[in-house]
Design a protein around this motif. Sequence first.
Motif, mmCIF file in Angstrom:
data_model
loop_
_atom_site.group_PDB
_atom_site.id
_atom_site.type_symbol
_atom_site.label_atom_id
_atom_site.label_comp_id
_atom_site.label_asym_id
_atom_site.label_seq_id
_atom_site.Cartn_x
_atom_site.Cartn_y
_atom_site.Cartn_z
ATOM 1 N N ASP A 97 0.859 -1.186 0.000
ATOM 2 C CA ASP A 97 0.000 0.000 0.000
ATOM 3 C C ASP A 97 0.896 1.237 0.000
ATOM 4 O O ASP A 97 1.680 1.447 0.925
ATOM 5 C CB ASP A 97 -0.901 -0.008 1.235
ATOM 6 C CG ASP A 97 -2.044 0.996 1.125
ATOM 7 O OD1 ASP A 97 -1.938 1.936 0.319
ATOM 8 O OD2 ASP A 97 -3.039 0.821 1.846
ATOM 9 N N GLY A 98 0.793 2.059 -1.062
ATOM 10 C CA GLY A 98 1.623 3.253 -1.114
ATOM 11 C C GLY A 98 1.348 4.085 -2.341
ATOM 12 O O GLY A 98 0.247 4.047 -2.904
ATOM 13 N N GLU A 99 2.344 4.827 -2.775
ATOM 14 C CA GLU A 99 2.203 5.692 -3.935
ATOM 15 C C GLU A 99 3.488 5.683 -4.745
ATOM 16 O O GLU A 99 4.591 5.471 -4.212
ATOM 17 C CB GLU A 99 1.864 7.126 -3.508
ATOM 18 C CG GLU A 99 2.906 7.743 -2.592
ATOM 19 C CD GLU A 99 2.492 9.125 -2.094
ATOM 20 O OE1 GLU A 99 1.282 9.350 -1.963
ATOM 21 O OE2 GLU A 99 3.395 9.962 -1.852
ATOM 22 N N ALA A 100 3.325 5.880 -6.065
ATOM 23 C CA ALA A 100 4.459 5.894 -6.982
ATOM 24 C C ALA A 100 4.316 7.084 -7.926
ATOM 25 O O ALA A 100 3.204 7.519 -8.250
ATOM 26 C CB ALA A 100 4.524 4.592 -7.776
ATOM 27 N N ARG A 101 5.465 7.589 -8.378
ATOM 28 C CA ARG A 101 5.476 8.725 -9.293
ATOM 29 C C ARG A 101 6.649 8.580 -10.248
ATOM 30 O O ARG A 101 7.757 8.211 -9.834
ATOM 31 C CB ARG A 101 5.589 10.034 -8.508
ATOM 32 C CG ARG A 101 5.596 11.302 -9.359
ATOM 33 C CD ARG A 101 5.628 12.540 -8.458
ATOM 34 N NE ARG A 101 6.850 12.579 -7.674
ATOM 35 C CZ ARG A 101 7.999 13.118 -8.114
ATOM 36 N NH1 ARG A 101 8.069 13.642 -9.324
ATOM 37 N NH2 ARG A 101 9.062 13.127 -7.326
ATOM 38 N N ALA A 102 6.393 8.858 -11.534
ATOM 39 C CA ALA A 102 7.463 8.831 -12.523
ATOM 40 C C ALA A 102 8.231 10.140 -12.456
ATOM 41 O O ALA A 102 7.630 11.227 -12.476
ATOM 42 C CB ALA A 102 6.886 8.626 -13.919
ATOM 43 N N ASN A 103 9.569 10.061 -12.364
ATOM 44 C CA ASN A 103 10.350 11.291 -12.302
ATOM 45 C C ASN A 103 10.815 11.720 -13.702
ATOM 46 O O ASN A 103 10.418 11.127 -14.710
ATOM 47 C CB ASN A 103 11.527 11.135 -11.329
ATOM 48 C CG ASN A 103 12.463 9.992 -11.725
ATOM 49 O OD1 ASN A 103 12.683 9.750 -12.914
ATOM 50 N ND2 ASN A 103 13.013 9.306 -10.732
ATOM 51 N N ALA A 104 11.671 12.714 -13.742
ATOM 52 C CA ALA A 104 12.051 13.312 -15.025
ATOM 53 C C ALA A 104 12.797 12.343 -15.945
ATOM 54 O O ALA A 104 12.796 12.521 -17.167
ATOM 55 C CB ALA A 104 12.904 14.553 -14.777
ATOM 56 N N SER A 105 13.424 11.311 -15.377
ATOM 57 C CA SER A 105 14.192 10.372 -16.208
ATOM 58 C C SER A 105 13.343 9.239 -16.764
ATOM 59 O O SER A 105 13.854 8.385 -17.488
ATOM 60 C CB SER A 105 15.346 9.782 -15.389
ATOM 61 O OG SER A 105 14.846 8.983 -14.318
ATOM 62 N N ALA A 106 12.054 9.211 -16.448
ATOM 63 C CA ALA A 106 11.193 8.112 -16.875
ATOM 64 C C ALA A 106 10.801 8.262 -18.341
ATOM 65 O O ALA A 106 10.440 9.356 -18.801
ATOM 66 C CB ALA A 106 9.938 8.068 -16.007
ATOM 67 N N ALA B 197 -2.937 15.468 -8.232
ATOM 68 C CA ALA B 197 -2.423 16.725 -8.782
ATOM 69 C C ALA B 197 -0.899 16.771 -8.809
ATOM 70 O O ALA B 197 -0.307 17.492 -9.616
ATOM 71 C CB ALA B 197 -2.961 17.898 -7.963
ATOM 72 N N ALA B 198 -0.244 16.001 -7.946
ATOM 73 C CA ALA B 198 1.217 15.982 -7.908
ATOM 74 C C ALA B 198 1.805 14.877 -8.782
ATOM 75 O O ALA B 198 3.024 14.658 -8.773
ATOM 76 C CB ALA B 198 1.697 15.814 -6.469
ATOM 77 N N GLY B 199 0.952 14.166 -9.543
ATOM 78 C CA GLY B 199 1.433 13.113 -10.430
ATOM 79 C C GLY B 199 1.704 11.806 -9.731
ATOM 80 O O GLY B 199 2.384 10.928 -10.275
ATOM 81 N N ARG B 200 1.132 11.597 -8.537
ATOM 82 C CA ARG B 200 1.358 10.363 -7.778
ATOM 83 C C ARG B 200 0.215 9.379 -8.004
ATOM 84 O O ARG B 200 -0.953 9.766 -8.007
ATOM 85 C CB ARG B 200 1.491 10.672 -6.284
ATOM 86 C CG ARG B 200 2.701 11.545 -5.956
ATOM 87 C CD ARG B 200 2.681 12.002 -4.521
ATOM 88 N NE ARG B 200 1.502 12.820 -4.236
ATOM 89 C CZ ARG B 200 1.400 13.667 -3.217
ATOM 90 N NH1 ARG B 200 2.413 13.803 -2.368
ATOM 91 N NH2 ARG B 200 0.295 14.372 -3.032
#
Length: 264
Positions: A223-232, A248-251
């Motif tokens: 259970d959590g959250e993931a986000r693609a960063n600039a290198s994705a 809204a934060a891309g998560r």
Amino acid sequence: MSRAAQAVPGFSRGTRLGLVGLTVIGFLLALWLQLPAALLLRFLPSPLPAPWATSPGGLAAAGTVWEGELRGLIAGGIPIRSVHWQLSPWRVLVGQLHGSAVVLGDGAKLAGRFSLRFDGTGELTALNGELPLALLQPASPQPWNGQVLASLKSLTLVAGKPERFSGRVDVLRLSSPAVTQALGDFRLEWPSASDQGRISTLGGPVDLRAALLRQPGGGFRLDGEARANASAAPVVQQALMTFGLPDAAGRYRIQVELGVSARP
């Protein structure tokens, strides 16, 4: 007869019996310490209970019961090249299996110490190992890939089943069969006496923060959250969209159940 010859007394009956007793004890002790490892094979059930199995060539053992090697074992579909162990011959006399072991497989190694009762209840300590992630998915035609590095302080077993553990597990260069770009390096840390572990990102195109929670019926829930960063790469962003729309934060909210079937 000379005086010197008369001065040498013969052994008393008690002394002779004592020497015979010591000889017998020494013989039995030497026999005990040299018990062949192949003797253990006679006490194993045939076939072995799941998830254990034997390779087509069967099991082979070398060395002694106290320091030996076993070949031809399969665990959960994973071939094990060899198991080398050292076992205290004295703890066995009080119903304990106490010693150390090294397990080798194809590109895999696990080493640690154990202190167990005959029913499989006890503790494994100082467990260190590494193996390809694909080895843990022997039945999958398209497995996830990566390298698993484990460093566990302790693993408690009850009747042969894992009950509690503490330590760290790293998964490096994790990649999905559906995504061309590697997702990164991740770490699971499980503190002592805790009912959950924390997952974090060590590096890579995906930032993951999650908890690994025990389920009451057995198994775990991530259970959590993931986000693609600039290198994705765009394909990574598309893969994350399988979990729904981001905030809204891309998560992206991540919830995955692992091994939730009830215990037998």
